[in-house]
Design a protein around this motif. Sequence first.
Motif, PDB file in Angstrom:
ATOM      1  N   GLY A 170       0.778  -1.231   0.000  1.00  0.00           N
ATOM      2  CA  GLY A 170       0.000   0.000   0.000  1.00  0.00           C
ATOM      3  C   GLY A 170       0.811   1.282   0.000  1.00  0.00           C
ATOM      4  O   GLY A 170       0.251   2.363   0.157  1.00  0.00           O
ATOM      5  N   VAL A 171       2.143   1.179  -0.204  1.00  0.00           N
ATOM      6  CA  VAL A 171       3.006   2.363  -0.136  1.00  0.00           C
ATOM      7  C   VAL A 171       3.904   2.406  -1.371  1.00  0.00           C
ATOM      8  O   VAL A 171       4.522   1.406  -1.730  1.00  0.00           O
ATOM      9  N   LEU A 172       3.976   3.581  -1.987  1.00  0.00           N
ATOM     10  CA  LEU A 172       4.921   3.781  -3.083  1.00  0.00           C
ATOM     11  C   LEU A 172       6.305   4.049  -2.490  1.00  0.00           C
ATOM     12  O   LEU A 172       6.435   4.760  -1.496  1.00  0.00           O
ATOM     13  N   VAL A 173       7.327   3.480  -3.133  1.00  0.00           N
ATOM     14  CA  VAL A 173       8.704   3.612  -2.651  1.00  0.00           C
ATOM     15  C   VAL A 173       9.595   3.988  -3.824  1.00  0.00           C
ATOM     16  O   VAL A 173       9.441   3.446  -4.921  1.00  0.00           O
ATOM     17  N   THR A 174      10.520   4.908  -3.584  1.00  0.00           N
ATOM     18  CA  THR A 174      11.558   5.207  -4.563  1.00  0.00           C
ATOM     19  C   THR A 174      12.896   5.158  -3.849  1.00  0.00           C
ATOM     20  O   THR A 174      12.960   5.057  -2.623  1.00  0.00           O
ATOM     21  N   VAL A 175      13.965   5.231  -4.627  1.00  0.00           N
ATOM     22  CA  VAL A 175      15.318   5.114  -4.089  1.00  0.00           C
ATOM     23  C   VAL A 175      16.121   6.342  -4.479  1.00  0.00           C
ATOM     24  O   VAL A 175      15.992   6.847  -5.590  1.00  0.00           O
ATOM     25  N   GLU A 176      16.969   6.802  -3.554  1.00  0.00           N
ATOM     26  CA  GLU A 176      17.916   7.868  -3.829  1.00  0.00           C
ATOM     27  C   GLU A 176      19.245   7.500  -3.187  1.00  0.00           C
ATOM     28  O   GLU A 176      19.263   6.829  -2.136  1.00  0.00           O
ATOM     29  N   ARG A 177      20.334   7.898  -3.815  1.00  0.00           N
ATOM     30  CA  ARG A 177      21.659   7.672  -3.237  1.00  0.00           C
ATOM     31  C   ARG A 177      21.830   8.588  -2.026  1.00  0.00           C
ATOM     32  O   ARG A 177      21.431   9.745  -2.060  1.00  0.00           O
ATOM     33  N   VAL A 178      22.458   8.058  -0.976  1.00  0.00           N
ATOM     34  CA  VAL A 178      22.700   8.851   0.232  1.00  0.00           C
ATOM     35  C   VAL A 178      24.039   9.573   0.084  1.00  0.00           C
ATOM     36  O   VAL A 178      25.054   8.950  -0.250  1.00  0.00           O
ATOM     37  N   HIS A 187      25.885  12.288   5.230  1.00  0.00           N
ATOM     38  CA  HIS A 187      24.846  11.754   6.126  1.00  0.00           C
ATOM     39  C   HIS A 187      25.192  10.368   6.678  1.00  0.00           C
ATOM     40  O   HIS A 187      24.443   9.827   7.487  1.00  0.00           O
ATOM     41  N   TYR A 188      26.282   9.783   6.214  1.00  0.00           N
ATOM     42  CA  TYR A 188      26.598   8.405   6.582  1.00  0.00           C
ATOM     43  C   TYR A 188      26.706   8.206   8.092  1.00  0.00           C
ATOM     44  O   TYR A 188      26.118   7.284   8.638  1.00  0.00           O
ATOM     45  N   PHE A 189      27.515   9.014   8.761  1.00  0.00           N
ATOM     46  CA  PHE A 189      27.761   8.733  10.174  1.00  0.00           C
ATOM     47  C   PHE A 189      26.486   8.857  11.004  1.00  0.00           C
ATOM     48  O   PHE A 189      26.230   8.042  11.877  1.00  0.00           O
ATOM     49  N   GLU A 190      25.640   9.859  10.689  1.00  0.00           N
ATOM     50  CA  GLU A 190      24.400  10.044  11.454  1.00  0.00           C
ATOM     51  C   GLU A 190      23.420   8.892  11.241  1.00  0.00           C
ATOM     52  O   GLU A 190      22.787   8.439  12.193  1.00  0.00           O
ATOM     53  N   VAL A 196      21.843   3.653   0.017  1.00  0.00           N
ATOM     54  CA  VAL A 196      20.660   4.247  -0.606  1.00  0.00           C
ATOM     55  C   VAL A 196      19.609   4.504   0.460  1.00  0.00           C
ATOM     56  O   VAL A 196      19.587   3.858   1.512  1.00  0.00           O
ATOM     57  N   GLN A 197      18.753   5.455   0.155  1.00  0.00           N
ATOM     58  CA  GLN A 197      17.595   5.736   0.997  1.00  0.00           C
ATOM     59  C   GLN A 197      16.356   5.226   0.290  1.00  0.00           C
ATOM     60  O   GLN A 197      16.157   5.492  -0.901  1.00  0.00           O
ATOM     61  N   LEU A 198      15.544   4.471   1.017  1.00  0.00           N
ATOM     62  CA  LEU A 198      14.252   4.027   0.512  1.00  0.00           C
ATOM     63  C   LEU A 198      13.235   5.054   0.980  1.00  0.00           C
ATOM     64  O   LEU A 198      12.955   5.156   2.179  1.00  0.00           O
ATOM     65  N   ASP A 251       8.520  16.825   4.815  1.00  0.00           N
ATOM     66  CA  ASP A 251       9.913  16.892   4.382  1.00  0.00           C
ATOM     67  C   ASP A 251      10.879  16.897   5.562  1.00  0.00           C
ATOM     68  O   ASP A 251      12.044  16.517   5.422  1.00  0.00           O
ATOM     69  N   LEU A 252      10.415  17.306   6.741  1.00  0.00           N
ATOM     70  CA  LEU A 252      11.249  17.260   7.945  1.00  0.00           C
ATOM     71  C   LEU A 252      11.173  15.879   8.606  1.00  0.00           C
ATOM     72  O   LEU A 252      12.142  15.408   9.199  1.00  0.00           O
ATOM     73  N   TRP A 253      10.004  15.247   8.519  1.00  0.00           N
ATOM     74  CA  TRP A 253       9.810  13.912   9.085  1.00  0.00           C
ATOM     75  C   TRP A 253      10.578  12.869   8.284  1.00  0.00           C
ATOM     76  O   TRP A 253      11.090  11.904   8.825  1.00  0.00           O
ATOM     77  N   GLN A 254      10.646  13.070   6.958  1.00  0.00           N
ATOM     78  CA  GLN A 254      11.361  12.142   6.083  1.00  0.00           C
ATOM     79  C   GLN A 254      12.297  12.956   5.178  1.00  0.00           C
ATOM     80  O   GLN A 254      12.010  13.167   3.996  1.00  0.00           O
ATOM     81  N   PRO A 255      13.405  13.436   5.744  1.00  0.00           N
ATOM     82  CA  PRO A 255      14.333  14.219   4.925  1.00  0.00           C
ATOM     83  C   PRO A 255      14.975  13.354   3.845  1.00  0.00           C
ATOM     84  O   PRO A 255      15.165  12.148   4.025  1.00  0.00           O
ATOM     85  N   VAL A 256      15.286  13.966   2.721  1.00  0.00           N
ATOM     86  CA  VAL A 256      15.989  13.286   1.641  1.00  0.00           C
ATOM     87  C   VAL A 256      17.481  13.482   1.913  1.00  0.00           C
ATOM     88  O   VAL A 256      17.955  14.614   2.038  1.00  0.00           O
ATOM     89  N   LEU A 257      18.223  12.386   2.010  1.00  0.00           N
ATOM     90  CA  LEU A 257      19.611  12.416   2.466  1.00  0.00           C
ATOM     91  C   LEU A 257      20.612  12.658   1.336  1.00  0.00           C
ATOM     92  O   LEU A 257      21.605  11.954   1.184  1.00  0.00           O
TER      93      LEU A 257
END
Length: 170
Positions: free
Chosen positions: A94-102, A106-109, A126-128, A148-154
Amino acid sequence: MPDLPLSVEERRLRDHLVAQVDAHGRAIVEVAGDKDGAPYTFSVGVWQRYGIPEAVTIGLPEGAGRHLIDAYIDRASQGEEFPPGQVWDDLLEGVLVTVERVNRGHYFEFFGSVFLLHPDGDFDAVQLITATPEDDWPWEADAPPGFDLWQPVLTESGLPESWTPGVDGP
Protein backbone atom coordinates in the motif's frame (compact mmCIF):
# COMPACT_ATOMS: atom_id res chain seq x y z
CA MET A 1 37.47 8.41 10.04
CA PRO A 2 40.72 6.83 11.25
CA ASP A 3 40.75 3.19 12.30
CA LEU A 4 40.79 3.72 16.08
CA PRO A 5 40.83 0.91 18.63
CA LEU A 6 37.33 -0.19 19.58
CA SER A 7 36.04 -0.08 23.12
CA VAL A 8 34.76 -3.28 24.72
CA GLU A 9 31.18 -2.13 24.07
CA GLU A 10 31.94 -1.36 20.41
CA ARG A 11 33.62 -4.76 19.92
CA ARG A 12 30.60 -6.44 21.51
CA LEU A 13 28.23 -4.57 19.17
CA ARG A 14 30.41 -5.32 16.12
CA ASP A 15 30.51 -9.01 17.05
CA HIS A 16 26.71 -9.04 17.46
CA LEU A 17 26.21 -7.37 14.06
CA VAL A 18 28.62 -9.78 12.35
CA ALA A 19 26.80 -12.74 13.95
CA GLN A 20 23.48 -11.40 12.63
CA VAL A 21 24.96 -10.99 9.13
CA ASP A 22 26.41 -14.51 9.28
CA ALA A 23 23.10 -15.99 10.46
CA HIS A 24 20.61 -13.92 8.43
CA GLY A 25 22.58 -12.24 5.64
CA ARG A 26 22.05 -8.84 7.27
CA ALA A 27 21.66 -6.97 10.51
CA ILE A 28 18.84 -4.46 10.81
CA VAL A 29 19.09 -1.56 13.26
CA GLU A 30 15.94 0.31 14.30
CA VAL A 31 16.37 3.70 15.95
CA ALA A 32 13.44 5.21 17.84
CA GLY A 33 12.30 8.70 17.03
CA ASP A 34 12.53 11.51 19.56
CA LYS A 35 11.87 15.25 19.82
CA ASP A 36 14.71 15.88 17.36
CA GLY A 37 13.74 13.48 14.60
CA ALA A 38 11.74 10.65 13.15
CA PRO A 39 12.50 6.98 13.72
CA TYR A 40 14.73 5.34 11.16
CA THR A 41 15.87 1.86 10.22
CA PHE A 42 19.05 0.83 8.43
CA SER A 43 20.89 -2.25 7.26
CA VAL A 44 24.35 -3.40 8.29
CA GLY A 45 26.47 -5.91 6.41
CA VAL A 46 24.78 -6.16 3.01
CA TRP A 47 27.52 -4.16 1.28
CA GLN A 48 30.07 -6.64 2.59
CA ARG A 49 27.91 -9.76 2.14
CA TYR A 50 26.20 -9.11 -1.22
CA GLY A 51 27.88 -6.04 -2.69
CA ILE A 52 24.57 -4.14 -2.61
CA PRO A 53 24.21 -0.71 -1.02
CA GLU A 54 23.28 -0.48 2.64
CA ALA A 55 19.77 0.97 2.99
CA VAL A 56 18.00 3.40 5.28
CA THR A 57 14.37 4.44 5.58
CA ILE A 58 13.09 7.27 7.76
CA GLY A 59 9.77 8.01 9.43
CA LEU A 60 7.97 4.68 9.16
CA PRO A 61 6.00 3.13 12.03
CA GLU A 62 7.73 0.54 14.20
CA GLY A 63 8.42 -2.64 12.24
CA ALA A 64 7.56 -1.18 8.84
CA GLY A 65 11.11 0.05 8.22
CA ARG A 66 12.49 -3.43 8.94
CA HIS A 67 9.95 -4.98 6.58
CA LEU A 68 10.81 -2.53 3.79
CA ILE A 69 14.56 -2.97 4.16
CA ASP A 70 14.21 -6.76 4.32
CA ALA A 71 12.20 -6.70 1.08
CA TYR A 72 14.84 -4.52 -0.62
CA ILE A 73 17.69 -6.79 0.55
CA ASP A 74 15.89 -10.00 -0.44
CA ARG A 75 15.31 -8.74 -3.96
CA ALA A 76 18.58 -6.85 -4.48
CA SER A 77 20.64 -9.79 -3.22
CA GLN A 78 18.95 -11.91 -5.94
CA GLY A 79 20.08 -9.45 -8.61
CA GLU A 80 17.14 -7.04 -8.91
CA GLU A 81 18.38 -3.51 -9.54
CA PHE A 82 16.98 -0.48 -7.76
CA PRO A 83 17.81 2.55 -9.89
CA PRO A 84 17.18 5.92 -8.23
CA GLY A 85 13.93 7.58 -9.26
CA GLN A 86 12.09 4.41 -10.21
CA VAL A 87 8.91 3.74 -8.20
CA TRP A 88 7.92 0.39 -6.67
CA ASP A 89 4.45 -0.40 -5.36
CA ASP A 90 5.29 -3.90 -4.14
CA LEU A 91 8.07 -3.42 -1.56
CA LEU A 92 5.77 -2.29 1.25
CA GLU A 93 2.06 -3.05 0.94
CA GLY A 94 0.00 0.00 0.00
CA VAL A 95 3.01 2.36 -0.14
CA LEU A 96 4.92 3.78 -3.08
CA VAL A 97 8.70 3.61 -2.65
CA THR A 98 11.56 5.21 -4.56
CA VAL A 99 15.32 5.11 -4.09
CA GLU A 100 17.92 7.87 -3.83
CA ARG A 101 21.66 7.67 -3.24
CA VAL A 102 22.70 8.85 0.23
CA ASN A 103 25.26 11.66 0.33
CA ARG A 104 28.32 10.60 2.35
CA GLY A 105 27.82 13.62 4.61
CA HIS A 106 24.85 11.75 6.13
CA TYR A 107 26.60 8.41 6.58
CA PHE A 108 27.76 8.73 10.17
CA GLU A 109 24.40 10.04 11.45
CA PHE A 110 22.25 7.43 9.71
CA PHE A 111 24.64 4.46 9.38
CA GLY A 112 26.75 4.77 12.54
CA SER A 113 26.95 1.04 13.28
CA VAL A 114 28.10 0.25 9.72
CA PHE A 115 31.35 2.05 10.58
CA LEU A 116 32.14 -0.85 12.94
CA LEU A 117 32.50 -3.01 9.81
CA HIS A 118 33.78 -0.27 7.47
CA PRO A 119 35.72 2.25 9.63
CA ASP A 120 36.66 4.37 6.60
CA GLY A 121 33.05 4.67 5.41
CA ASP A 122 33.91 2.73 2.25
CA PHE A 123 30.41 1.47 1.43
CA ASP A 124 27.54 2.58 -0.79
CA ALA A 125 24.16 3.50 0.65
CA VAL A 126 20.66 4.25 -0.61
CA GLN A 127 17.60 5.74 1.00
CA LEU A 128 14.25 4.03 0.51
CA ILE A 129 11.84 6.97 0.37
CA THR A 130 8.14 6.39 0.92
CA ALA A 131 5.16 8.42 -0.20
CA THR A 132 2.21 9.29 2.01
CA PRO A 133 -0.95 7.16 1.74
CA GLU A 134 -2.17 9.85 -0.70
CA ASP A 135 0.99 9.27 -2.82
CA ASP A 136 2.66 12.59 -1.94
CA TRP A 137 6.47 12.70 -1.79
CA PRO A 138 8.44 14.81 0.73
CA TRP A 139 9.65 17.28 -1.93
CA GLU A 140 6.22 17.99 -3.38
CA ALA A 141 4.51 21.28 -2.63
CA ASP A 142 1.20 19.55 -1.81
CA ALA A 143 2.80 17.12 0.68
CA PRO A 144 1.54 17.44 4.25
CA PRO A 145 3.24 20.24 6.22
CA GLY A 146 6.39 18.95 7.89
CA PHE A 147 6.58 15.75 5.83
CA ASP A 148 9.91 16.89 4.38
CA LEU A 149 11.25 17.26 7.95
CA TRP A 150 9.81 13.91 9.09
CA GLN A 151 11.36 12.14 6.08
CA PRO A 152 14.33 14.22 4.92
CA VAL A 153 15.99 13.29 1.64
CA LEU A 154 19.61 12.42 2.47
CA THR A 155 21.28 14.14 -0.48
CA GLU A 156 23.51 17.19 -0.28
CA SER A 157 20.64 19.51 -1.29
CA GLY A 158 17.88 17.70 0.61
CA LEU A 159 16.05 17.12 -2.69
CA PRO A 160 16.31 14.30 -5.23
CA GLU A 161 19.57 14.65 -7.14
CA SER A 162 19.70 11.44 -9.19
CA TRP A 163 16.57 12.33 -11.15
CA THR A 164 14.29 15.29 -11.82
CA PRO A 165 10.99 15.02 -9.90
CA GLY A 166 8.03 14.81 -12.26
CA VAL A 167 10.28 14.35 -15.30
CA ASP A 168 12.23 11.11 -14.91
CA GLY A 169 11.18 10.22 -11.36
CA PRO A 170 8.25 10.68 -8.98
